[in-house]
Motif scaffolding. Structure first.
Motif: not given
Length: 145
Positions: A126-130
């Motif tokens: 998983k990649l979490i980006a703002d």
């Protein structure tokens, strides 16, 4: 020595081992050992460049050093360990999420963050980006077990 410094030193050592293994496998030229995006990550890891751009589902997302809550420093401190991200996962970050699936409302409690999921070889990342920021900063990435 801080946790970040220890993990960074470990990552650099593992990259060196990978390079040695590739050389033993018949690759003699250093320029042919790693792909372009992997070389860029190595430059970033060694502090020669300040940021790496990742393409995620057609969007440009930026990876910077950050701090203990977001960015590369957070990734190393919290997710670079046994049963989570490995050295090759980190070297492949620029393309790992190229065709990731955007999750609607799963994974984080902060509604301003976007979660992308990639499933390959029975590993879920998983990649979490703002994405509310102009440069779409990477907050974290990890392997879901």
């Amino acid at each position: 020595m801080s946790l970040y410094s220890e993990r960074l030193a470990t990552l650099k050592r593992e990259i060196s081992y990978i390079e040695q293994a590739k050389r033993k496998g018949g690759n003699r030229k250093k320029s042919k050992l790693f792909k372009k995006y992997q070389k860029e990550m190595i430059e970033f890891i060694h502090g020669r460049i300040n940021r790496v751009e990742l393409i995620v589902s057609g969007k440009v997302i930026v990876l910077e050093k950050g701090d203990s809550k977001k960015g590369f420093k957070h990734i190393l401190e919290k997710h670079y360990k046994h049963n989570d991200l490995e050295a090759m996962d980190i070297l492949n970050l620029p393309v790992m999420f190229k065709h990731a699936i955007k999750l609607s409302e799963e994974g984080v409690s902060n509604s301003y963050l976007t979660v992308y999921r990639r499933l390959e070889n029975q590993k879920e990342h998983k990649l979490i980006a703002d994405e509310n920021r102009n440069d779409k900063l990477v907050v974290s990435t990890y392997r879901k077990t």
